[in-house]
Motif scaffolding. Structure first.
Motif, PDB file in Angstrom:
ATOM      1  N   ALA A  21       0.818  -1.297   0.045  1.00 12.32           N
ATOM      2  CA  ALA A  21       0.051  -0.049   0.139  1.00 12.32           C
ATOM      3  C   ALA A  21       0.777   1.316  -0.160  1.00 12.32           C
ATOM      4  CB  ALA A  21      -0.990   0.206   1.083  1.00 12.32           C
ATOM      5  N   GLU A  22       1.809   1.373   0.770  1.00 11.92           N
ATOM      6  CA  GLU A  22       2.728   2.493   0.987  1.00 11.92           C
ATOM      7  C   GLU A  22       3.445   2.624  -0.392  1.00 11.92           C
ATOM      8  OE1 GLU A  22       3.007   4.779   3.208  1.00 11.92           O
ATOM      9  OE2 GLU A  22       1.875   3.813   4.808  1.00 11.92           O
ATOM     10  N   GLU A  23       3.823   1.424  -0.987  1.00 14.83           N
ATOM     11  CA  GLU A  23       4.521   1.646  -2.381  1.00 14.83           C
ATOM     12  C   GLU A  23       3.736   2.215  -3.394  1.00 14.83           C
ATOM     13  OE1 GLU A  23       6.060  -2.462  -2.887  1.00 14.83           O
ATOM     14  OE2 GLU A  23       7.476  -2.236  -1.105  1.00 14.83           O
ATOM     15  N   PHE A  24       2.534   1.710  -3.466  1.00 16.12           N
ATOM     16  CA  PHE A  24       1.499   2.099  -4.367  1.00 16.12           C
ATOM     17  C   PHE A  24       1.056   3.648  -4.103  1.00 16.12           C
ATOM     18  CE2 PHE A  24      -2.895   2.732  -5.869  1.00 16.12           C
ATOM     19  CZ  PHE A  24      -2.862   2.518  -7.103  1.00 16.12           C
ATOM     20  N   ALA A  25       1.076   4.128  -3.000  1.00 17.25           N
ATOM     21  CA  ALA A  25       0.927   5.312  -2.769  1.00 17.25           C
ATOM     22  C   ALA A  25       2.113   6.309  -3.041  1.00 17.25           C
ATOM     23  CB  ALA A  25       0.534   5.740  -1.181  1.00 17.25           C
ATOM     24  N   HIS A  26       3.374   5.642  -2.793  1.00 17.25           N
ATOM     25  CA  HIS A  26       4.490   6.582  -3.136  1.00 17.25           C
ATOM     26  C   HIS A  26       4.441   6.647  -4.893  1.00 17.25           C
ATOM     27  CE1 HIS A  26       8.763   8.067  -3.307  1.00 17.25           C
ATOM     28  NE2 HIS A  26       8.729   7.011  -4.141  1.00 17.25           N
ATOM     29  N   ALA A  27       4.191   5.474  -5.480  1.00 16.00           N
ATOM     30  CA  ALA A  27       4.231   5.855  -6.855  1.00 16.00           C
ATOM     31  C   ALA A  27       3.096   6.820  -7.361  1.00 16.00           C
ATOM     32  CB  ALA A  27       3.841   4.511  -7.471  1.00 16.00           C
ATOM     33  N   ARG A  28       2.004   6.880  -6.807  1.00 14.32           N
ATOM     34  CA  ARG A  28       0.907   7.612  -7.217  1.00 14.32           C
ATOM     35  C   ARG A  28       1.432   9.309  -6.893  1.00 14.32           C
ATOM     36  NH1 ARG A  28       0.209   3.559  -8.257  1.00 14.32           N
ATOM     37  NH2 ARG A  28       1.337   4.391 -10.163  1.00 14.32           N
ATOM     38  N   ARG A  29       2.180   9.433  -5.537  1.00 16.64           N
ATOM     39  CA  ARG A  29       2.735  10.654  -5.415  1.00 16.64           C
ATOM     40  C   ARG A  29       3.619  11.254  -6.298  1.00 16.64           C
ATOM     41  NH1 ARG A  29       1.745   8.701   0.095  1.00 16.64           N
ATOM     42  NH2 ARG A  29       4.152   8.097   0.085  1.00 16.64           N
ATOM     43  N   LEU A  30       4.570  10.219  -6.724  1.00 13.28           N
ATOM     44  CA  LEU A  30       5.531  10.651  -8.064  1.00 13.28           C
ATOM     45  C   LEU A  30       4.500  11.144  -9.311  1.00 13.28           C
ATOM     46  CD1 LEU A  30       8.061   7.736  -7.625  1.00 13.28           C
ATOM     47  CD2 LEU A  30       8.411  10.225  -6.892  1.00 13.28           C
ATOM     48  N   GLU A  31       3.518  10.738  -9.415  1.00 17.67           N
ATOM     49  CA  GLU A  31       2.641  11.030 -10.545  1.00 17.67           C
ATOM     50  C   GLU A  31       1.927  12.228 -10.083  1.00 17.67           C
ATOM     51  OE1 GLU A  31       0.080   7.760 -11.111  1.00 17.67           O
ATOM     52  OE2 GLU A  31       1.683   6.518 -12.019  1.00 17.67           O
ATOM     53  N   GLY A  32       2.228  12.874  -8.970  1.00 16.01           N
ATOM     54  CA  GLY A  32       1.364  14.117  -8.670  1.00 16.01           C
ATOM     55  C   GLY A  32       0.172  14.017  -8.113  1.00 16.01           C
ATOM     56  N   LEU A  33      -0.378  12.854  -7.545  1.00 15.81           N
ATOM     57  CA  LEU A  33      -1.521  12.696  -6.647  1.00 15.81           C
ATOM     58  C   LEU A  33      -1.212  12.656  -5.389  1.00 15.81           C
ATOM     59  CD1 LEU A  33      -3.425   9.872  -8.379  1.00 15.81           C
ATOM     60  CD2 LEU A  33      -4.371  12.324  -8.226  1.00 15.81           C
ATOM     61  N   PRO A  34      -1.927  13.482  -4.157  1.00 14.69           N
ATOM     62  CA  PRO A  34      -1.526  13.548  -3.038  1.00 14.69           C
ATOM     63  C   PRO A  34      -2.203  12.244  -2.437  1.00 14.69           C
ATOM     64  CG  PRO A  34      -3.290  14.791  -3.416  1.00 14.69           C
ATOM     65  CD  PRO A  34      -2.923  14.443  -4.794  1.00 14.69           C
ATOM     66  N   ALA A  35      -1.760  11.141  -2.760  1.00 14.48           N
ATOM     67  CA  ALA A  35      -2.149   9.662  -2.118  1.00 14.48           C
ATOM     68  C   ALA A  35      -1.556   9.647  -0.711  1.00 14.48           C
ATOM     69  CB  ALA A  35      -1.790   8.626  -3.197  1.00 14.48           C
TER      70      ALA A  35
END
Length: 60
Positions: A21-35
């Protein structure tokens, strides 16, 4: 409405040393989403969410 969009769900009982879950959220943050990751105690799942208004139309 609860003011959030759930992007993905992950079981709480993942393999030792794994934080999907943390890895997925981190990848979304790199895409610009405040996950962010939150725990849903009722289902024993980690949820990756974006709060309403945090990313413009992403939470609509």
């Amino acid at each position: 409405m609860n003011g959030r969009t759930v992007l993905e769900r992950f079981p709480a009982g993942g393999p030792r040393g794994s934080w999907p879950a943390e890895e997925f959220a981190h990848a979304r943050r790199l895409e610009g989403l405040p996950a962010e990751v939150v725990m849903d105690l009722a289902t024993d799942m980690f949820l990756v969410i974006v709060r309403a208004g945090a990313a413009g139309d992403a939470a609509a």
